[in-house]
Design a protein around this motif. Structure first.
Motif, PDB file in Angstrom:
ATOM      1  N   GLU A  27       0.803  -1.218   0.000  1.00  0.00           N
ATOM      2  CA  GLU A  27       0.000   0.000   0.000  1.00  0.00           C
ATOM      3  C   GLU A  27       0.841   1.276   0.000  1.00  0.00           C
ATOM      4  O   GLU A  27       0.446   2.290  -0.555  1.00  0.00           O
ATOM      5  N   ASP A  28       2.024   1.221   0.610  1.00  0.00           N
ATOM      6  CA  ASP A  28       2.841   2.430   0.725  1.00  0.00           C
ATOM      7  C   ASP A  28       3.879   2.572  -0.394  1.00  0.00           C
ATOM      8  O   ASP A  28       4.711   3.461  -0.349  1.00  0.00           O
ATOM      9  N   ILE A  29       3.824   1.725  -1.398  1.00  0.00           N
ATOM     10  CA  ILE A  29       4.721   1.871  -2.553  1.00  0.00           C
ATOM     11  C   ILE A  29       3.928   2.605  -3.624  1.00  0.00           C
ATOM     12  O   ILE A  29       3.271   2.012  -4.480  1.00  0.00           O
ATOM     13  N   LYS A  30       3.975   3.918  -3.521  1.00  0.00           N
ATOM     14  CA  LYS A  30       3.138   4.785  -4.365  1.00  0.00           C
ATOM     15  C   LYS A  30       3.747   6.177  -4.405  1.00  0.00           C
ATOM     16  O   LYS A  30       4.639   6.518  -3.634  1.00  0.00           O
ATOM     17  N   PHE A  31       3.226   6.991  -5.316  1.00  0.00           N
ATOM     18  CA  PHE A  31       3.593   8.397  -5.363  1.00  0.00           C
ATOM     19  C   PHE A  31       2.418   9.187  -5.922  1.00  0.00           C
ATOM     20  O   PHE A  31       1.602   8.670  -6.681  1.00  0.00           O
ATOM     21  N   SER A  32       2.317  10.432  -5.505  1.00  0.00           N
ATOM     22  CA  SER A  32       1.312  11.354  -6.014  1.00  0.00           C
ATOM     23  C   SER A  32       2.034  12.371  -6.875  1.00  0.00           C
ATOM     24  O   SER A  32       3.068  12.907  -6.464  1.00  0.00           O
ATOM     25  N   ALA A  33       1.500  12.613  -8.071  1.00  0.00           N
ATOM     26  CA  ALA A  33       2.193  13.529  -8.974  1.00  0.00           C
ATOM     27  C   ALA A  33       1.206  14.182  -9.926  1.00  0.00           C
ATOM     28  O   ALA A  33       0.165  13.615 -10.256  1.00  0.00           O
ATOM     29  N   GLY A  34       1.573  15.390 -10.364  1.00  0.00           N
ATOM     30  CA  GLY A  34       0.821  16.094 -11.386  1.00  0.00           C
ATOM     31  C   GLY A  34       1.424  15.793 -12.747  1.00  0.00           C
ATOM     32  O   GLY A  34       2.622  15.507 -12.861  1.00  0.00           O
ATOM     33  N   HIS A  35       0.591  15.861 -13.793  1.00  0.00           N
ATOM     34  CA  HIS A  35       1.080  15.613 -15.152  1.00  0.00           C
ATOM     35  C   HIS A  35       0.017  16.007 -16.157  1.00  0.00           C
ATOM     36  O   HIS A  35      -1.106  16.337 -15.811  1.00  0.00           O
ATOM     37  N   PHE A  36       0.378  15.974 -17.419  1.00  0.00           N
ATOM     38  CA  PHE A  36      -0.573  16.011 -18.511  1.00  0.00           C
ATOM     39  C   PHE A  36      -0.064  15.068 -19.577  1.00  0.00           C
ATOM     40  O   PHE A  36       1.135  14.895 -19.753  1.00  0.00           O
ATOM     41  N   ALA A  54       5.787  -4.815  -8.297  1.00  0.00           N
ATOM     42  CA  ALA A  54       6.793  -5.551  -9.062  1.00  0.00           C
ATOM     43  C   ALA A  54       6.575  -7.048  -8.894  1.00  0.00           C
ATOM     44  O   ALA A  54       6.211  -7.518  -7.819  1.00  0.00           O
ATOM     45  N   VAL A  55       6.798  -7.782  -9.972  1.00  0.00           N
ATOM     46  CA  VAL A  55       6.810  -9.239  -9.945  1.00  0.00           C
ATOM     47  C   VAL A  55       8.207  -9.656 -10.374  1.00  0.00           C
ATOM     48  O   VAL A  55       8.675  -9.275 -11.448  1.00  0.00           O
ATOM     49  N   ILE A  56       8.869 -10.416  -9.511  1.00  0.00           N
ATOM     50  CA  ILE A  56      10.253 -10.797  -9.737  1.00  0.00           C
ATOM     51  C   ILE A  56      10.337 -12.318  -9.828  1.00  0.00           C
ATOM     52  O   ILE A  56       9.874 -13.027  -8.932  1.00  0.00           O
ATOM     53  N   THR A  57      10.909 -12.794 -10.922  1.00  0.00           N
ATOM     54  CA  THR A  57      11.064 -14.231 -11.135  1.00  0.00           C
ATOM     55  C   THR A  57      12.519 -14.596 -10.882  1.00  0.00           C
ATOM     56  O   THR A  57      13.424 -13.990 -11.449  1.00  0.00           O
ATOM     57  N   ILE A  84      13.864  -5.189  -2.094  1.00  0.00           N
ATOM     58  CA  ILE A  84      13.020  -4.750  -3.206  1.00  0.00           C
ATOM     59  C   ILE A  84      12.073  -3.645  -2.741  1.00  0.00           C
ATOM     60  O   ILE A  84      11.904  -2.630  -3.425  1.00  0.00           O
ATOM     61  N   LYS A  85      11.459  -3.834  -1.592  1.00  0.00           N
ATOM     62  CA  LYS A  85      10.515  -2.824  -1.088  1.00  0.00           C
ATOM     63  C   LYS A  85      11.209  -1.491  -0.850  1.00  0.00           C
ATOM     64  O   LYS A  85      10.671  -0.440  -1.215  1.00  0.00           O
ATOM     65  N   ARG A  86      12.398  -1.520  -0.259  1.00  0.00           N
ATOM     66  CA  ARG A  86      13.142  -0.266  -0.033  1.00  0.00           C
ATOM     67  C   ARG A  86      13.481   0.418  -1.355  1.00  0.00           C
ATOM     68  O   ARG A  86      13.349   1.627  -1.486  1.00  0.00           O
ATOM     69  N   ALA A  87      13.910  -0.355  -2.334  1.00  0.00           N
ATOM     70  CA  ALA A  87      14.270   0.216  -3.638  1.00  0.00           C
ATOM     71  C   ALA A  87      13.049   0.842  -4.308  1.00  0.00           C
ATOM     72  O   ALA A  87      13.130   1.964  -4.843  1.00  0.00           O
ATOM     73  N   LEU A  88      11.911   0.164  -4.276  1.00  0.00           N
ATOM     74  CA  LEU A  88      10.693   0.702  -4.888  1.00  0.00           C
ATOM     75  C   LEU A  88      10.208   1.958  -4.155  1.00  0.00           C
ATOM     76  O   LEU A  88       9.800   2.941  -4.794  1.00  0.00           O
ATOM     77  N   ARG A  89      10.261   1.933  -2.831  1.00  0.00           N
ATOM     78  CA  ARG A  89       9.848   3.120  -2.067  1.00  0.00           C
ATOM     79  C   ARG A  89      10.737   4.314  -2.388  1.00  0.00           C
ATOM     80  O   ARG A  89      10.250   5.442  -2.510  1.00  0.00           O
ATOM     81  N   ALA A  90      12.039   4.086  -2.508  1.00  0.00           N
ATOM     82  CA  ALA A  90      12.965   5.181  -2.817  1.00  0.00           C
ATOM     83  C   ALA A  90      12.680   5.761  -4.202  1.00  0.00           C
ATOM     84  O   ALA A  90      12.696   6.988  -4.384  1.00  0.00           O
ATOM     85  N   LEU A  91      12.390   4.911  -5.178  1.00  0.00           N
ATOM     86  CA  LEU A  91      12.054   5.398  -6.518  1.00  0.00           C
ATOM     87  C   LEU A  91      10.763   6.211  -6.499  1.00  0.00           C
ATOM     88  O   LEU A  91      10.665   7.255  -7.148  1.00  0.00           O
ATOM     89  N   CYS A  92       9.782   5.746  -5.751  1.00  0.00           N
ATOM     90  CA  CYS A  92       8.519   6.485  -5.640  1.00  0.00           C
ATOM     91  C   CYS A  92       8.737   7.836  -4.961  1.00  0.00           C
ATOM     92  O   CYS A  92       8.158   8.848  -5.369  1.00  0.00           O
ATOM     93  N   ARG A 108      15.240   2.215 -13.944  1.00  0.00           N
ATOM     94  CA  ARG A 108      15.928   2.699 -12.741  1.00  0.00           C
ATOM     95  C   ARG A 108      16.168   1.563 -11.757  1.00  0.00           C
ATOM     96  O   ARG A 108      17.235   1.447 -11.174  1.00  0.00           O
ATOM     97  N   LEU A 109      15.173   0.700 -11.564  1.00  0.00           N
ATOM     98  CA  LEU A 109      15.300  -0.423 -10.635  1.00  0.00           C
ATOM     99  C   LEU A 109      16.377  -1.394 -11.105  1.00  0.00           C
ATOM    100  O   LEU A 109      17.239  -1.793 -10.327  1.00  0.00           O
ATOM    101  N   VAL A 110      16.337  -1.770 -12.359  1.00  0.00           N
ATOM    102  CA  VAL A 110      17.320  -2.708 -12.902  1.00  0.00           C
ATOM    103  C   VAL A 110      18.720  -2.103 -12.828  1.00  0.00           C
ATOM    104  O   VAL A 110      19.691  -2.809 -12.548  1.00  0.00           O
ATOM    105  N   GLY A 111      18.832  -0.809 -13.047  1.00  0.00           N
ATOM    106  CA  GLY A 111      20.127  -0.153 -13.010  1.00  0.00           C
ATOM    107  C   GLY A 111      20.746  -0.069 -11.624  1.00  0.00           C
ATOM    108  O   GLY A 111      21.945   0.180 -11.486  1.00  0.00           O
ATOM    109  N   GLN A 112      19.955  -0.269 -10.586  1.00  0.00           N
ATOM    110  CA  GLN A 112      20.451  -0.170  -9.215  1.00  0.00           C
ATOM    111  C   GLN A 112      21.188  -1.412  -8.748  1.00  0.00           C
ATOM    112  O   GLN A 112      21.988  -1.344  -7.837  1.00  0.00           O
ATOM    113  N   GLU A 113      20.898  -2.545  -9.301  1.00  0.00           N
ATOM    114  CA  GLU A 113      21.421  -3.812  -8.776  1.00  0.00           C
ATOM    115  C   GLU A 113      21.868  -4.723  -9.913  1.00  0.00           C
ATOM    116  O   GLU A 113      21.377  -4.626 -11.021  1.00  0.00           O
TER     117      GLU A 113
END
Length: 179
Positions: free
Chosen positions: A26-35, A55-58, A73-81, A142-147
């Motif tokens: 639930e907390d892996i999210k971001f709020s943003a404006g865009h068009f 994310a689904v990781i095989t 994985i959760k920390r990496a996703l939260r940081a990106l968000c 970005r995620l793949v580039g981190q690890e």
């Protein structure tokens, strides 16, 4: 019956397995404006979303019955968000957008429309449009580039999904070509 007779029969070793885990917190999210910019030259009005990321990781199942440490994985996703949270997202790979700096503001021009926004409130992203498809690809890269995912945990595939609301999402995939 002796103790050895009551023990469970020993199972044969399990062969190497692949398993997919899904991280969708639930907390892996971001709020943003865009068009969004449309093919006919029109654009949406500037508005915002609460974007969710999953994310689904095989990967292989290790001898201990685990795949990998979910917390990494959760920390990496939260940081990106967090990098995108509460910003206006502007794509930079769009020939029809002009982006310039004026003092502490960014001036974004699309046709006859001009947006002047505080530079600190904007994230300029190397994408072609601010769609869930482009955001999913951007975050996945970005995620793949981190690890060194495949080397570290035997990861063979990562699917990253971005949704802008219930029933509207895009998923992009990375595959280890050496796997």
């Amino acid at each position: 019956m002796t103790a050895s007779e009551r023990r469970s029969p020993e199972l044969a070793p399990v062969p190497v397995q692949q398993c997919s885990i899904r991280i969708d917190k639930e907390d892996i999210k971001f709020s943003a404006g865009h068009f969004t910019l449309f093919a006919d030259g029109a654009r949406e009005r500037l508005h915002g979303h609460n974007f969710n990321v999953a994310a689904v990781i095989t990967t292989r199942v290790e001898n201990n019955g685990m795949t990998l440490d979910y917390n990494i994985i959760k920390r990496a996703l939260r940081a990106l968000c967090q990098e995108l949270d509460e910003y206006v997202l502007i794509p930079t790979l769009v020939p029809s957008l002009t982006i310039s700096t004026l003092g502490r503001s960014l001036v974004i021009v699309f046709g006859e429309d001009e947006f002047r926004l505080p530079a600190g409130d904007v994230r300029l992203l190397p994408i072609r449009n601010t769609t869930v498809e482009e955001l999913a690809a951007y975050l996945l890269n970005r995620l793949v580039g981190q690890e060194a995912w495949s080397a570290r945990w035997g990861v063979t595939e990562i699917a990253l999904e971005v949704s802008s609301g219930p029933g509207q999402s895009a998923q992009c995939r990375w595959r280890d070509v050496g796997a």
